[in-house]
Design an enzyme around this catalytic site. Structure first.
Site, PDB file in Angstrom:
ATOM      1  N   LYS B  89       0.698  -1.283   0.278  1.00 30.94           N
ATOM      2  CA  LYS B  89      -0.003  -0.329   0.083  1.00 30.94           C
ATOM      3  C   LYS B  89       0.646   1.143  -0.161  1.00 30.94           C
ATOM      4  CE  LYS B  89      -4.046   2.341   2.901  1.00 30.94           C
ATOM      5  NZ  LYS B  89      -4.887   1.652   4.005  1.00 30.94           N
ATOM      6  N   SER B 157      -9.090   1.758   3.612  1.00 35.26           N
ATOM      7  CA  SER B 157      -8.496   2.122   2.354  1.00 35.26           C
ATOM      8  C   SER B 157      -7.366   1.482   1.895  1.00 35.26           C
ATOM      9  CB  SER B 157      -8.512   3.637   3.546  1.00 35.26           C
ATOM     10  OG  SER B 157      -6.840   3.137   4.027  1.00 35.26           O
ATOM     11  N   SER B 181      -9.516  -1.091   7.544  1.00 37.89           N
ATOM     12  CA  SER B 181      -8.985  -0.137   5.838  1.00 37.89           C
ATOM     13  C   SER B 181      -8.237  -1.311   5.256  1.00 37.89           C
ATOM     14  CB  SER B 181      -7.857   0.191   6.304  1.00 37.89           C
ATOM     15  OG  SER B 181      -8.527   1.384   6.433  1.00 37.89           O
TER      16      SER B 181
END
EC number: 6.3.5.7
Lengths: 553, 512
Positions: B89, B157, B181
């Site tokens: 990420k 996210s 997330s």
């Protein structure tokens, strides 16, 4: 202006002492300190014009200090960057110091130990568990937008600093006082902003950003610049003895801000101002005394003192309001989430399993590392060497002077009381006039001991020795004996030669001889002086007197 | 992708393997690291429309693959992950690779912090791909194909990470989990996603959202793979003072494990309004499954659950306000051209760099932290946080081993539905099942369970006790074997667009 204000406040300072007599005594008793002269000057304040004192008690100053002491450590508080004064700008900056996202603080054990040592030396209670907080404000030299500090639970609390200063006409009466240390907290230093006015830009140097600081907060228990200066001086000596801070104010290792207010004893404290930008102990005293005087004048002329930050201007000796960047600043404190509570353990045995005792901060272990503190040194010097208390202060205050003195004492048969004169008068006099440190002295303790030994054994006179001392200073490569020989300064111990010299003096001073013979023995001193002059001080006065007395009788 | 287990093309077959399988294939020489890496990069190109990646480090990846190959040839791989491509990420700082957080504030921001990926604990895995997380503005551009067509949200996210694993572009992906997330996209994309115990994985190099809740999350296609990766990444890191020593962990999850020793709790407060019928049905099915296999299943209560979201918002805003204070444009990142004064420069830099959502959080956070408000907001939230933690402690103390809950309210929502709600409402809905776990610092894993009526994945969450991540994964492994979630595989490229299960990723918030 500054001078007169200083005089004033010294008087106020005494007044306040008078008012707080019982309280002061209580403190002193608690800690068993010498109090012999604490009161002597109190009565002199009666001499002050009593114009103001008709109805109300006189106003007095109230001074508290906030001191930032840079921790002497090879690396910063939360990063591995090195700490060095005067390194090229931004050469000592890690990712964490520049607050790059994704970096985390890692506490430097050395800094914690320094704070604990300092806390122990100042009789603080060490908190076994302390916490870190974030203090938010935007400033160009503080990259993260917050400072990591210890607002809620600091590492050490409730300490006491005992300090002394001199009073009396000869400034030789030692007055011992104490001030409470509210807390010692660990926190990060900021970087430095360098303003380039010409190009109207600000340059930022982050070398200092993140260096470990101990913030010491002293209660408002002092009353004048002199007291505050004495307290700071003592603190400097303690920190230097501990090796936890180099405590040089000019280099910024010790930064002192003074909170100053005035009030009438018995009434609530007045509105205070914070005085910053003070870079020496002498300036501290000046700044505080100026500020006390200024506030008194403001109040006496019917004005009000503003709660503001003022800067000391060393050129004018005044304090001037600073652009109030912190006016009503709300620091929005919050716990630092990236640092678990800081644990300090009483003893090795209390370190819990799972924690490496070698990595833990253990109070017992640190206590054994505590060096001899300045106050203990002074007492020991007075007791072992029988020197005056005021001399013990000089010995301890000058870096290396005590060691110098003690080496000389060891190497000579002379009384320490005699040695102290040489060290304080001759050595310090010369060093001070040339702004040298003790370690830079051209005369080694060994050479001085040799010189003193020559006096002790009667080989040179003490007046000659002073002359030799100056020669040694100029030519440190020469041996003491060599100088004495070259200058022909050996003591005249030959009886016949002495007889001859005395005879010559007696013969050339018939009038004086007559007077003496008529009974005025005092005039004999004049003849003795003549002998000294003729021999350039190379005679023993006792022997000379004996010979002369015989001749004129 | 499809639910079919029919024969697939060799390339896809290789990409669909588990870490254990592909690691064995590498050691046996059935495939080389370079071939594998090339396949992954091709797959990323083929699935570009998913918009899962921000940076593809093709060159570095191929170089590292070659090195891995020479190690593999001499029989000295660095560890079980050597030669296996992975995704990270974009809120992890990686050596010499730009980290943007999908934010204009950090565009062009790159520095050589060693992320924990290079900490030596990860045994030389290499990273061909990055994926997104929107820190500020919606920086990532929308897919240009079929601008009118509606598409699905992969959750957030760490939605890019989820999509990367689900699309077989990579064997494992690192996400981050502050309120769900990692688990949220894991559930929506049909992959396994673990949020480890707080402090078990280092946050060094992870750009923070809420320091006291952030943890790196692990996403793979099987529980066994998650366990493999956890074992490598876990443990104390001296660069992160909040990390703890990992409990001793066996080399792999036990193959034989008696579920009858396990007590499963079903928290009644998790029957939340808005829970979809499909998800509720799966929750019941799996609970029954546990029960029928001999596990003890009982209803439990976590009474303070309802306060978790509001409490989270206060704490989150405070930490965001604090953490974002460093973005002043002086040291790095975006700097405004306004230079009339330092304050003006700060103000415009921050105004330009942060979007509305972040600005809102910064303003609220600073408000909550004001001296006069601190006790009313921050302190209260902290107290509530402790009560929430105690809820879990009490339940586990009563003999419960794991809690079984939904991960999300429903399967993936369509973009058109998604944009109807504002950010705060959305995250309040999305995080409802995942967020209390972060408050308490507990481990939780989402396991793909079934397909919804729309053919979209539904995952269920298992919550474990602090530092009992291994036990949690052991139960998750058992559950994974029982639920027979269809294997992810790929149809030919031509079919792809029609597939209902194709999840399209869309970054949405700084978020959960």
């Amino acid at each position: 202006m500054a001078a007169s204000s200083s005089g004033y406040s010294r008087m106020f300072c005494k007044l306040r002492k008078y008012a707080n007599k019982s309280q002061s005594l209580y403190h002193i008793d608690t800690f068993n300190f010498v109090i012999r002269t604490i009161w002597i000057s109190g009565s002199k304040t009666q001499l002050q014009p009593k114009v103001h004192a008709k109805s109300l008690p006189q106003m007095v100053g109230v001074v508290g200090l906030e001191i930032h002491a840079q921790i002497q450590s090879t690396s910063k508080l939360f990063s591995g960057s090195h700490v060095r004064f005067l390194a090229p700008p931004n050469s000592l900056v890690s990712h964490f110091d520049a607050s790059l996202p994704g970096t985390l603080p890692v506490l430097n054990r050395r800094c914690v130990e320094a704070a604990v040592l300092t806390g122990l030396a100042l009789n603080c209670t060490i908190n076994k568990k302390s916490l870190f907080d974030r203090k938010h404000y935007f400033y160009a030299d503080m990259p993260a937008g917050y400072q990591i500090t210890q607002q809620r639970v600091p590492i050490a609390v409730d300490g006491i600093l005992v300090y002394s200063h001199f009073e009396g006409r000869k400034r030789n009466q030692v007055v011992t006082k104490s001030v409470k240390i509210k807390q010692i907290q660990l926190e990060q230093d900021s970087g430095k902003s360098l303003h380039d006015d010409e190009r109207s830009q600000t340059l930022i140097d982050l070398n200092r950003a993140g260096v470990g600081l101990m913030e010491l907060v002293m209660e408002p228990e002092m009353c004048c610049g002199e007291e505050a200066a004495a307290a700071v001086r003592e603190l400097q000596l303690i920190l230097q003895a501990l090796g936890t801070c180099q405590a040089n104010m000019a280099e910024g290792q010790l930064r002192v801000d003074a909170n100053v207010s005035v009030h009438r004893p018995g009434e609530p404290l007045g509105v205070r101002t914070e005085v910053k930008n003070i870079n020496s102990v002498r300036h501290l005293a000046k700044a505080i005394d100026y500020e006390i005087q200024r506030q008194m004048e403001v109040l006496q002329s019917g004005g009000t003192v503003l709660n503001e930050t003022r800067a000391f201007d060393s050129k004018s000796g005044n304090t001037i309001p600073m652009r109030d960047k912190e006016g009503l600043q709300d620091y929005r404190f919050m716990p630092e989430p990236n640092l678990p509570p800081l644990f300090v353990y009483e003893s090795e045995a209390s370190v819990p399993g799972g924690v490496d005792p070698a990595q833990a901060v253990v109070i017992d272990r640190l206590s054994t590392q505590l060096p001899e503190l300045p106050s203990v040194k002074r007492t020991r010097l007075v007791e072992t060497h029988g020197i005056l208390q005021e001399h013990s202060f000089t010995l301890v205050s000058e870096d290396g002077l005590m060691d110098y003195f003690e080496s000389v004492v060891q190497m000579t048969k002379a009384e320490p009381r005699k040695v102290i004169g040489w060290v304080i008068k001759e050595l310090m006099g010369n060093l001070n006039s040339q702004s040298l440190k003790v370690s830079q002295s051209p005369i080694s303790p060994c050479a001085l001991a040799e010189l003193i030994n020559l006096v002790e054994s009667g080989q040179i006179s003490s007046s000659t020795a002073k002359q030799v001392f100056q020669e040694m200073w100029k030519a440190p490569e020469k041996k003491v004996g060599q100088i004495v020989k070259e200058q022909d300064l050996w003591m005249i111990n030959d009886k016949e030669e002495l007889q001859k010299i005395c005879q010559r003096v007696v013969d050339s001073h018939p009038e004086e001889v007559q007077i003496i013979r008529r009974g005025n023995k005092k005039v004999l001193n004049k003849l003795m002086g003549e002998v000294q002059r003729e021999t350039k001080g190379r005679t023993d006065p006792v022997k000379v007197r004996a010979i002369l007395e015989k001749m004129v009788s | 992708m499809s639910a079919s287990s029919a024969a697939y093309r060799p390339a896809a077959a290789m990409l669909g393997l588990s870490i254990r399988e592909v690691s064995q294939a590498l050691r046996d020489g059935r495939v080389s690291a370079t071939e594998l890496c090339r396949k992954c990069i091709n797959q990323i190109q083929r699935t570009r429309y998913l918009n899962a990646f921000i940076t593809i480090t093709e060159e570095t990846a191929m170089e590292q693959a070659q090195k891995a190959d020479s190690r593999l040839r001499t029989g000295k791989p660095l560890g079980p992950l050597d030669g296996i491509p992975f995704s990270v990420k974009d809120n992890f700082c990686t050596e010499n690779i730009e980290s943007t957080c999908a934010s204009s504030m950090l565009k062009d921001f790159a520095y050589a912090t060693l992320s924990f990926l290079r900490s030596g604990s990860t045994d030389g895995v290499f990273g061909p791909v990055r994926n997104p997380w929107s820190y500020t503005t919606q920086y990532r551009e929308q897919s240009t194909e079929d601008p009118d067509s509606d598409w699905l949200i992969s959750g957030g996210s760490s939605g890019g990470s989820g999509a990367a694993v689900a699309s077989l572009s990579s064997f494992l992906a690192l996400g981050s989990d502050t309120g769900g997330s990692t688990r949220n996209p894991g559930s929506l994309c049909g992959v396994v996603a673990l949020k480890p115990t707080y402090g078990l994985l280092s946050r060094h190099g992870l750009i923070p959202l809420v320091n006291s809740m952030d943890v790196p999350g692990i996403m793979t296609r099987s529980v066994h793979d998650v366990a493999t990766v956890l074992r490598i990444l876990q443990g104390r890191d001296e660069r992160d003072s909040t990390t703890v020593q990992a409990p001793s962990t066996p080399t792999s999850l036990p193959e034989h494990f008696d579920i009858r020793d396990i007590c499963v709790g079903i928290p009644k407060e998790y029957h939340a309004p808005g829970l979809s019928e499909d998800t509720l049905a799966q929750w019941s099915r799996v609970a029954t499954m546990f029960e029928q296999a001999g596990a003890r299943v009982q209803e439990v209560s976590l009474p303070h659950t309802q306060h978790s979201i509001v409490c989270y918002h206060v704490l989150c805003c405070c930490e965001v306000a604090s953490n974002m204070a460093r973005f002043d444009g002086l040291e790095y990142g975006h700097r405004s051209t306004v230079d009339s004064s330092t304050d003006a420069m700060y103000a415009t830099t921050r105004h330009e760099g942060f979007n509305n959502v972040v600005r809102g959080r910064i303003l609220s956070g600073n408000y909550f932290l004001l001296k006069s408000n601190y006790e009313r907001y921050f302190m209260k939230a902290q107290q509530m946080r402790r009560l929430i933690t105690e809820d879990f402690t009490n339940v586990f103390r009563s003999g419960i081993d794991v809690l079984l809950t939904p991960t999300t309210l429903s399967d993936a929502v369509r973009y058109s539905d998604f944009i109807r709600e504002d950010n705060r409402t959305r995250s309040a809905q999305e995080d409802i099942f995942t967020q209390p776990v972060n408050m308490a610092g507990l481990p939780a894993v989402t396991v793909p369970t079934a397909l919804s009526r729309r053919g979209l994945p539904i995952g269920l969450q298992l919550i474990g006790q602090r530092l009992q991540d291994w036990k949690l994964l052991t139960v998750a492994h058992w559950m994974e074997q029982q639920v027979s979630f269809p294997m992810i595989s790929f149809h030919s490229d031509a079919d792809e667009r029609e597939l209902e299960r194709s999840v399209r990723e869309r970054t949405h918030t700084i978020g959960s």
